[in-house]
Scaffold this active site. Structure first.
Site, PDB file in Angstrom:
ATOM      1  N   GLU A  14       1.121  -1.430   0.135  1.00 51.91           N
ATOM      2  CA  GLU A  14       0.258  -0.177   0.144  1.00 51.91           C
ATOM      3  C   GLU A  14       1.125   1.929  -0.042  1.00 51.91           C
ATOM      4  O   GLU A  14       1.928   1.441   0.507  1.00 51.91           O
ATOM      5  CB  GLU A  14      -0.730  -0.543   1.011  1.00 51.91           C
ATOM      6  CG  GLU A  14      -2.047  -0.290   1.111  1.00 51.91           C
ATOM      7  CD  GLU A  14      -3.161  -0.570   2.628  1.00 51.91           C
ATOM      8  OE1 GLU A  14      -4.171  -1.134   2.407  1.00 51.91           O
ATOM      9  OE2 GLU A  14      -3.115   0.438   3.053  1.00 51.91           O
TER      10      GLU A  14
ATOM     11  N   CYS B 166       3.618   8.405   2.028  1.00 54.49           N
ATOM     12  CA  CYS B 166       3.920   7.416   2.418  1.00 54.49           C
ATOM     13  C   CYS B 166       3.331   5.791   2.105  1.00 54.49           C
ATOM     14  O   CYS B 166       3.369   5.391   1.058  1.00 54.49           O
ATOM     15  CB  CYS B 166       2.489   6.709   3.858  1.00 54.49           C
ATOM     16  SG  CYS B 166       2.988   5.587   5.025  1.00 54.49           S
TER      17      CYS B 166
ATOM     18  N   CYS C 100       6.182  -7.676   7.355  1.00 60.44           N
ATOM     19  CA  CYS C 100       7.354  -7.659   8.187  1.00 60.44           C
ATOM     20  C   CYS C 100       7.399  -8.907   9.377  1.00 60.44           C
ATOM     21  O   CYS C 100       6.373  -8.777   9.518  1.00 60.44           O
ATOM     22  CB  CYS C 100       6.530  -6.197   8.483  1.00 60.44           C
ATOM     23  SG  CYS C 100       8.189  -5.762   9.750  1.00 60.44           S
TER      24      CYS C 100
ATOM     25  N   CYS D 278       5.870  -6.326  15.748  1.00 59.64           N
ATOM     26  CA  CYS D 278       5.708  -5.723  16.599  1.00 59.64           C
ATOM     27  C   CYS D 278       3.746  -5.753  17.380  1.00 59.64           C
ATOM     28  O   CYS D 278       3.110  -6.333  15.989  1.00 59.64           O
ATOM     29  CB  CYS D 278       5.846  -4.093  16.349  1.00 59.64           C
ATOM     30  SG  CYS D 278       7.285  -4.090  15.654  1.00 59.64           S
TER      31      CYS D 278
ATOM     32  N   CYS E 243       1.217  -3.358  15.657  1.00 59.68           N
ATOM     33  CA  CYS E 243       1.020  -3.762  14.329  1.00 59.68           C
ATOM     34  C   CYS E 243       0.181  -4.808  13.485  1.00 59.68           C
ATOM     35  O   CYS E 243       0.836  -5.941  13.536  1.00 59.68           O
ATOM     36  CB  CYS E 243       2.325  -3.587  14.049  1.00 59.68           C
ATOM     37  SG  CYS E 243       2.702  -2.998  12.030  1.00 59.68           S
TER      38      CYS E 243
ATOM     39  N   CYS F 114      -1.539   4.374   9.521  1.00 62.84           N
ATOM     40  CA  CYS F 114      -0.784   3.363  10.362  1.00 62.84           C
ATOM     41  C   CYS F 114      -1.032   2.048  11.136  1.00 62.84           C
ATOM     42  O   CYS F 114      -2.286   2.238  11.763  1.00 62.84           O
ATOM     43  CB  CYS F 114       0.060   3.890  11.455  1.00 62.84           C
ATOM     44  SG  CYS F 114       0.442   5.420  11.445  1.00 62.84           S
TER      45      CYS F 114
HETATM   46  N1  SAH Z   1       7.904  -0.336  10.188  1.00 67.98           N
HETATM   47  C1  SAH Z   1       9.184   0.741  10.694  1.00 67.98           C
HETATM   48  C2  SAH Z   1       7.734   1.816   9.760  1.00 67.98           C
HETATM   49  C3  SAH Z   1       6.601   1.361   9.764  1.00 67.98           C
HETATM   50  S1  SAH Z   1       5.853   1.475  10.386  1.00 67.98           S
HETATM   51  C4  SAH Z   1       8.507   1.270  11.842  1.00 67.98           C
HETATM   52  O1  SAH Z   1       8.337   0.566  12.685  1.00 67.98           O
HETATM   53  O2  SAH Z   1       8.700   2.015  11.819  1.00 67.98           O
HETATM   54  C5  SAH Z   1       5.275   3.316  10.925  1.00 67.98           C
HETATM   55  C6  SAH Z   1       4.417   4.277  11.940  1.00 67.98           C
HETATM   56  O3  SAH Z   1       3.339   3.131  12.362  1.00 67.98           O
HETATM   57  C7  SAH Z   1       5.773   2.969  13.935  1.00 67.98           C
HETATM   58  O4  SAH Z   1       5.749   4.219  14.227  1.00 67.98           O
HETATM   59  C8  SAH Z   1       4.497   2.412  14.268  1.00 67.98           C
HETATM   60  O5  SAH Z   1       4.698   1.782  15.220  1.00 67.98           O
HETATM   61  C9  SAH Z   1       2.860   2.728  13.835  1.00 67.98           C
HETATM   62  N2  SAH Z   1       1.590   1.856  14.071  1.00 67.98           N
HETATM   63  C10 SAH Z   1       2.628   0.362  13.504  1.00 67.98           C
HETATM   64  N3  SAH Z   1       1.055  -0.344  14.184  1.00 67.98           N
HETATM   65  C11 SAH Z   1       0.155   0.980  14.923  1.00 67.98           C
HETATM   66  C12 SAH Z   1      -0.989   1.057  14.874  1.00 67.98           C
HETATM   67  N4  SAH Z   1      -2.390  -0.272  15.225  1.00 67.98           N
HETATM   68  N5  SAH Z   1      -1.795   1.943  15.290  1.00 67.98           N
HETATM   69  C13 SAH Z   1      -0.900   3.191  15.246  1.00 67.98           C
HETATM   70  N6  SAH Z   1       0.486   3.255  15.110  1.00 67.98           N
HETATM   71  C14 SAH Z   1       0.976   2.061  14.523  1.00 67.98           C
HETATM   72 FE1  SF4 Z   2       7.137  -3.879  11.209  1.00 67.35          FE
HETATM   73 FE2  SF4 Z   2       4.960  -2.909  11.632  1.00 67.35          FE
HETATM   74 FE3  SF4 Z   2       7.039  -3.264  14.321  1.00 67.35          FE
HETATM   75 FE4  SF4 Z   2       7.462  -1.568  11.812  1.00 67.35          FE
HETATM   76  S1  SF4 Z   2       5.490  -1.632  13.430  1.00 67.35           S
HETATM   77  S2  SF4 Z   2       8.956  -3.279  12.752  1.00 67.35           S
HETATM   78  S3  SF4 Z   2       5.821  -2.474  10.428  1.00 67.35           S
HETATM   79  S4  SF4 Z   2       5.440  -5.573  12.548  1.00 67.35           S
END
Ligand code: SAH
Ligand code: SF4
Length: 372
Positions: free
Chosen positions: A97, A110, A117, A121, A124, A344
């Site tokens: 996306e 973005c 990934c 996390c 996410c 996000c």
């Molecule tokens: N992998 C990278 C970049 C992609 S995620 C990273 O983790 O930084 C982009 C941002 O969205 C990151 O700060 C991530 O922690 C945040 N993010 C992921 N899932 C989310 C969610 N469900 N709600 C709000 N922010 C989220």
């Molecule tokens: Fe990967 Fe999501 Fe963690 Fe970013 S926040 S490193 S996209 S698992």
């Protein structure tokens, strides 16, 4: 350079230097590479035919060995607040996306760096989905190429996309070489001419990558901190066990010596009863110490079976106040594109689920971009 299944190389994979080397290899003068590079990135060419100042013979030769391979558009969704989300396919059913977020004075794109990934996390949805593969440099940069095309713009004109954030699907530093190549193309004045300040890479804290980036392509850095101590951080970001907070802070300080900005942005997703206590805000102040930084508090974007809830607005405001009182610029991220799941952590995960929201999406086109 990696050959495509078609046996042809993708010219989108090359920086200008790389393309010049390629042209020399095929017995063509260097300046031809610059012409072609500008056609692709400045004028949005996806075929050789349109390159009016390139000879017929060279066009024929290039068509034999190379192509300008852009992703295929699956669908385009426009939210009520003007946010646009494209779902693109990069082959074999792999979907990514790209999201465009218009604001008063700027337009931010973005961009995704991986299909899925591997870092898992907990909060996410991309992390929950698992890892499929890295995107090639061409697939990363073609998201910017695509967005310009789709928004009816060429970077030659006044920019409509002023900022790019590597905050889509995937961990950009886990796909280091391809992401750096793509970012170099974004910065090139023969292409998108973005400034290093307006190109932001967001990482969950891959320290070796942060150190390499400082030398190879210092752009603005955002770090997904999301917790004020190792206990909580390791729980929600497994990578923290490998690269704990203290070492991460040291890497951020090192990065600042080369950064185009004089601060690091720390992203902090607000998870109710997990990391949002006022004590956590006070802890944050301690761990960042004297480091020049800003905080960006992100209300958690829920997804099915997430197991987390966003902190209340009131809690977020109190958290912000503590950081502000300690002198830190602290913003609360506006949630944009909510009605199309463009926020996000919601990327692509819902592509296959038939929610009511999805019915609201306005699917504009299903077409082969390269046939344009
Ligand atoms: N992998 C990278 C970049 C992609 S995620 C990273 O983790 O930084 C982009 C941002 O969205 C990151 O700060 C991530 O922690 C945040 N993010 C992921 N899932 C989310 C969610 N469900 N709600 C709000 N922010 C989220
Ligand atoms: Fe990967 Fe999501 Fe963690 Fe970013 S926040 S490193 S996209 S698992």
């Amino acid at each position: 350079m990696k050959e495509l299944k078609s046996g042809k190389v993708n010219l989108l994979d090359y920086t200008l230097n790389g393309l010049e080397e390629f042209f020399i290899q095929i017995g063509e003068p260097k300046f031809r590479a610059k012409q072609v590079f500008r056609w692709i990135h400045l004028n949005g060419a996806s075929t050789f035919e349109v390159m009016s100042d390139v000879s017929k013979t060279l066009k024929a030769k290039l068509s034999e060995i190379a192509e300008i391979r852009v992703p295929q558009l699956i669908s385009e969704h426009i939210a009520s607040d003007g946010v646009v989300k494209w779902i693109l396919e990069v082959g074999e059913g792999n979907k990514i996306e790209t999201v465009y977020i218009p604001e008063n004075e700027r337009g931010t794109l973005c961009i995704s760096s991986q299909v899925g990934c591997a870092l898992e996390c907990q909060f996410c949805s991309t992390g929950r989905q698992g890892f499929n593969r890295n995107l090639t440099a061409g697939e990363v940069v073609s998201q910017l190429w695509w967005a310009n095309q789709s928004l009816g713009h060429t970077p030659k004109e006044e920019k409509i996309i002023t900022n790019v954030v590597m905050m889509g699907m995937g961990e950009p530093l886990a796909n280091y070489d391809n992401v750096v190549t793509a970012m170099k193309i974004m910065l090139d004045d023969n292409a998108y001419n973005l400034s290093k300040r307006k190109l932001t890479l967001s990482t969950s804290g891959m320290i070796p990558g942060i150190d390499r980036l400082k030398n190879d392509c210092p752009v603005s850095l955002a770090v997904s901190l999301h917790a004020s101590n190792d206990e909580v951080r390791s729980e929600i970001i497994p990578l923290n066990k490998k690269y704990p907070i203290k070492e991460l802070m040291a890497a951020c300080s090192r990065y600042l010596s080369a950064s185009p900005r004089d601060f690091i942005t720390f992203e902090y997703v607000m998870l109710q009863n997990v990391n949002d206590k006022l004590q956590h805000a006070r802890e944050l102040i301690k761990i960042v110490g004297n480091m020049p930084c800003k905080f960006n508090l992100i209300p958690f974007n829920p997804f099915p079976n997430a197991g987390f809830e966003s902190s209340s607005r009131d809690q977020i405001l109190q958290f912000q106040k503590i950081l502000r009182n300690a002198g830190f610029i602290t913003t609360i991220r506006k949630t944009r594109g909510e009605d199309i799941d463009a926020a996000c952590g919601q990327l692509v995960g819902k592509v296959n689920d038939k929610t009511k929201r999805q019915e609201k999406w306005r699917t504009i086109a299903i077409q082969q971009v390269s046939s344009k």
